[in-house]
Design an enzyme around this catalytic site. Structure first.
Site, PDB file in Angstrom:
ATOM      1  N   ASP A   1       0.815  -1.851  -0.130  1.00 24.64           N
ATOM      2  CA  ASP A   1       0.085   0.331   0.573  1.00 24.64           C
ATOM      3  C   ASP A   1       1.339   1.308  -0.006  1.00 24.64           C
ATOM      4  O   ASP A   1       2.009   1.549   0.614  1.00 24.64           O
ATOM      5  CB  ASP A   1      -0.709   0.017   1.311  1.00 24.64           C
TER       6      ASP A   1
ATOM      7  N   ASP B   1       1.495   4.691   2.019  1.00 20.32           N
ATOM      8  CA  ASP B   1       0.643   5.132   3.022  1.00 20.32           C
ATOM      9  C   ASP B   1       0.045   6.412   3.236  1.00 20.32           C
ATOM     10  O   ASP B   1       0.031   6.836   1.955  1.00 20.32           O
ATOM     11  CB  ASP B   1       2.284   4.817   4.324  1.00 20.32           C
TER      12      ASP B   1
END
Length: 272
Positions: free
Chosen positions: A212, A214
């Site tokens: 991902d 952040d």
């Protein structure tokens, strides 16, 4: 270890789901340590002609959150079984937009932002200060970068992994602050694993899969557990393949600085 009937291994993988059954002729071994039991029984088997141990970092049922993982027991147990080189695949967030989900990174630096974790074996009896300027094994990192590139998944070579306490994800302000320091990855498990490995004179090499961007890097609702698990599941097969290739490429004889971490240091107790 003389006269020890237990199976032994030279290399270990500390990982999670997707790695439970990647060894041939595997045997489970229970190891007790001065720091309690490891996360689960350790599996030892063969891979590419090498003796390899595997310990599930969070336990097989994922019962240990990052701040409760028995890090000391895990590393102590691995050394007791003969392990001297450790590979540590993990899921991380990216603090830079160019390293998006699915990126493989082999960082060369670590920043500790945890609190309350037992992060040394030497907390009584004597002051033991190991060198930690370069926290990862240079030979292990080279093997990881080379193997991943050869497998068609060129990794990001270098960068700083900041390890947070968890188990929550970062706020946007924290995330932006981390990025402003020049740090590139954020995770929850890379410390104290790396320093404990150094305190046992083990080689330690991280392989970080970005799951991902952040919270401070991407707009929207922020990082979710569902997103992390989905991206990890989408990439775990090729991560497992790369880890196997790294195991094959690791040198049989260690010529790196890691074995000398305790030279001229007298630990207050015997190491396994």
């Amino acid at each position: 270890m003389t006269n020890d009937p237990r199976p032994s291994a030279d290399i270990a993988v500390i990982g999670g789901s997707g790695f439970y059954s990647f060894l041939d002729d595997a045997t489970e071994v229970e190891v007790q340590t001065p720091f309690g039991p490891p996360s689960d029984p350790i599996t030892i088997g063969e891979l590419h002609g090498r003796r390899v141990a595997f310990v599930p970092r969070h336990g097989r049922d994922h019962r240990f959150p990052p701040h409760r993982i028995p890090y000391r027991a895990n590393l102590w147990a691995l050394r007791a079984l003969g392990v001297r080189q450790v590979l540590a695949p993990s899921a991380v967030g990216s603090l830079v937009p160019e390293h998006g989900p699915g990126t493989l990174c082999v960082p060369d630096q670590l920043v500790d932002r945890t609190s309350g974790r037992a992060q040394t074996f030497y907390d009584e009896g004597a002051a033991v200060h190991v060198p930690f300027a370069d926290p990862y094994c240079p030979d292990g990192r080279h093997a990881a970068v080379t193997a991943a590139s050869a497998a068609g998944w060129p990794p990001v070579d270098g960068g700083s992994l900041v390890v947070i306490e968890g188990p929550r994800f970062s706020t946007r302000a924290e995330s932006r602050w981390f990025a402003a320091q020049g740090w590139t990855l954020v995770g929850m498990t890379g410390h104290p694993e790396a320093v404990l490995a150094r305190e046992l004179a083990l080689c330690y090499t991280p392989l970080c899969l970005v799951t991902d961007l952040d919270a401070g890097i991407e707009t929207g609702e922020g990082v979710t557990m569902q997103e992390v698990l989905r991206v990890f599941a989408d990439n775990v097969d090729r991560l497992r393949t790369v880890v196997a290739d790294v195991i094959k490429a690791l040198p049989a004889d260690r010529a790196c600085p890691c074995p000398a971490a305790l030279d001229d240091i007298e630990p207050p107790f015997a190491l396994p």
